[in-house]
Scaffold this active site. Structure first.
Site, PDB file in Angstrom:
ATOM      1  N   HIS A 148       0.840  -1.199   0.000  1.00  0.00           N
ATOM      2  CA  HIS A 148       0.000   0.000   0.000  1.00  0.00           C
ATOM      3  C   HIS A 148       0.874   1.248   0.000  1.00  0.00           C
ATOM      4  O   HIS A 148       1.795   1.388   0.807  1.00  0.00           O
ATOM      5  CB  HIS A 148      -0.908   0.002   1.226  1.00  0.00           C
ATOM      6  CG  HIS A 148      -1.773   1.223   1.322  1.00  0.00           C
ATOM      7  ND1 HIS A 148      -2.757   1.518   0.409  1.00  0.00           N
ATOM      8  CD2 HIS A 148      -1.772   2.242   2.224  1.00  0.00           C
ATOM      9  CE1 HIS A 148      -3.337   2.649   0.739  1.00  0.00           C
ATOM     10  NE2 HIS A 148      -2.758   3.105   1.835  1.00  0.00           N
ATOM     11  N   LYS A 169      -0.783  10.920   1.353  1.00  0.00           N
ATOM     12  CA  LYS A 169       0.122  10.382   0.333  1.00  0.00           C
ATOM     13  C   LYS A 169      -0.272  10.850  -1.072  1.00  0.00           C
ATOM     14  O   LYS A 169       0.579  11.264  -1.869  1.00  0.00           O
ATOM     15  CB  LYS A 169       0.132   8.848   0.387  1.00  0.00           C
ATOM     16  CG  LYS A 169       0.613   8.265   1.707  1.00  0.00           C
ATOM     17  CD  LYS A 169       0.706   6.764   1.651  1.00  0.00           C
ATOM     18  CE  LYS A 169      -0.663   6.110   1.476  1.00  0.00           C
ATOM     19  NZ  LYS A 169      -1.548   6.342   2.629  1.00  0.00           N
ATOM     20  N   ASP A 187      -1.822   3.569  -4.769  1.00  0.00           N
ATOM     21  CA  ASP A 187      -2.564   2.675  -3.881  1.00  0.00           C
ATOM     22  C   ASP A 187      -1.988   1.263  -3.777  1.00  0.00           C
ATOM     23  O   ASP A 187      -1.802   0.759  -2.679  1.00  0.00           O
ATOM     24  CB  ASP A 187      -4.032   2.592  -4.296  1.00  0.00           C
ATOM     25  CG  ASP A 187      -4.866   1.882  -3.249  1.00  0.00           C
ATOM     26  OD1 ASP A 187      -4.772   2.267  -2.068  1.00  0.00           O
ATOM     27  OD2 ASP A 187      -5.588   0.944  -3.600  1.00  0.00           O
ATOM     28  N   ARG A 255      18.038  14.866  15.637  1.00  0.00           N
ATOM     29  CA  ARG A 255      18.112  16.101  14.857  1.00  0.00           C
ATOM     30  C   ARG A 255      19.369  16.152  13.996  1.00  0.00           C
ATOM     31  O   ARG A 255      19.446  16.946  13.067  1.00  0.00           O
ATOM     32  CB  ARG A 255      18.065  17.306  15.799  1.00  0.00           C
ATOM     33  CG  ARG A 255      16.749  17.411  16.560  1.00  0.00           C
ATOM     34  CD  ARG A 255      16.689  18.656  17.405  1.00  0.00           C
ATOM     35  NE  ARG A 255      16.751  19.867  16.599  1.00  0.00           N
ATOM     36  CZ  ARG A 255      16.753  21.097  17.126  1.00  0.00           C
ATOM     37  NH1 ARG A 255      16.724  21.252  18.448  1.00  0.00           N
ATOM     38  NH2 ARG A 255      16.812  22.153  16.338  1.00  0.00           N
TER      39      ARG A 255
END
Length: 320
Positions: A148, A169, A187, A255
């Site tokens: 997916h 998305k 998809d 970070r």
């Protein structure tokens, strides 16, 4: 899941390109080329290659016979030739192809008619046959998985946009397309392992060219943006995983190095970058930068390592 290909369909598909001519053994053309059926029962046989030049020790599923192999048979005594033919046909290949326009020996024809093992001839060079059939079969019979997400080509790199449903998305994919990148599949992209560390991704035919965006419905990207906005297939190199995070999760992101992991798909390790989804973040730009950073990494440059080394140099200078 792998695709099953019959010997007849393989012959029909490559008849013209490989100049294949059926000679004998038509009864066996319904044999299927795959590794999951009853034709391969020994666990060791799973290491047998699809196609190659004549080999008795590790028989190929498709045995190619060229000049050297025919010379080998011609040098044998009548008894030796008979025994070699027994080994060839008892090895139960799916078919045999006589290459280089060589006249097919009568004993090969007789043995194929008796056993039903398909025998073909070709005017093409034997190595040409091996290369083309190996390429075709490695793609057609590769292990496959449907994942997916939205599969894109971004700056020439195959990128899978993943994340939970409704995370954004498709909207991100649409923005990337508007910035000149290309859609491969929305998809349900399908990936196949075509090499030890290579995954090829493509789009199932029923959904090719289409992208679903909430509020807009299903869009035909090819009709809207043109052929240049669509790519048929691409090797998967980077996964960009979109994730909604709370403040505590954001604080735990490294970070300096970011959020990088490896994800295994069909046994292949793929670089995965996790991008937090939050208002005001330009995800399209971040995806482009993630891809550019991946390209630099492939070239051997790591920004975090460079940054650390530079800070260490400055600290050493201060000490002096």
């Amino acid at each position: 899941m792998t695709e099953n290909i019959s010997v007849k369909s393989l012959f029909d598909t490559h008849r013209n390109k490989l100049a294949l001519v059926h000679v004998a053994g038509s009864n066996g053309e319904d044999r299927h080329i795959h590794f999951d059926g009853p034709q391969i029962t020994d666990e060791d046989d799973r290491d047998v290659s699809y196609v190659g030049h004549l080999n008795f020790i590790h028989p190929h599923r498709i045995q190619i016979i060229g000049y050297r192999e025919i010379e080998y048979f011609m040098r044998l005594s009548q008894q030796g030739r008979h025994e070699s033919l027994n080994r060839l046909y008892e090895g139960n290949p799916l078919c045999i192809i006589i290459a280089n326009g060589i006249d097919v020996p009568d004993d090969f024809i007789a043995r194929s008619e008796n056993t039903g093992l398909p025998l073909y001839s070709s005017t093409q060079n034997s190595q040409f046959l091996v290369n083309n059939l190996q390429y075709y079969l490695s793609h057609s019979l590769a292990e496959r998985a449907t994942i997916h997400g939205v599969f894109m080509e971004v700056i020439g790199i195959g990128v899978l946009l993943s994340g939970e449903s409704s995370v954004g998305k498709s909207e991100l994919a649409l923005e990337l397309i508007s910035r000149g990148h290309r859609l491969i599949a929305d998809d349900a992209p399908e990936f196949s392992r075509i090499g030890p560390d290579t995954l090829s991704g493509s789009c199932p035919p029923p959904i090719k060219n289409f992208l679903e965006v909430r509020g807009l419905g299903v869009l035909n990207i090819r009709a809207m943006f043109g052929d240049s906005a669509i790519k048929d297939s691409k090797y998967l190199r980077v996964i960009v995983h979109l994730e909604k995070m709370d403040e505590d999760q954001l604080l735990h992101i490294d970070r300096l190095c970011g959020s990088h992991q490896k994800k295994s798909i069909l046994g292949v390790e793929v670089e995965q970058v996790t991008l937090p989804v939050a208002p005001g973040r330009n995800l399209a730009v971040l995806v482009e930068i993630a891809v550019r950073n991946h390209i630099l990494t492939l070239k051997g440059y790591h920004a975090a390592e460079d940054f650390i080394q530079r800070q260490q140099q400055f600290l050493e200078q201060d000490r002096e």
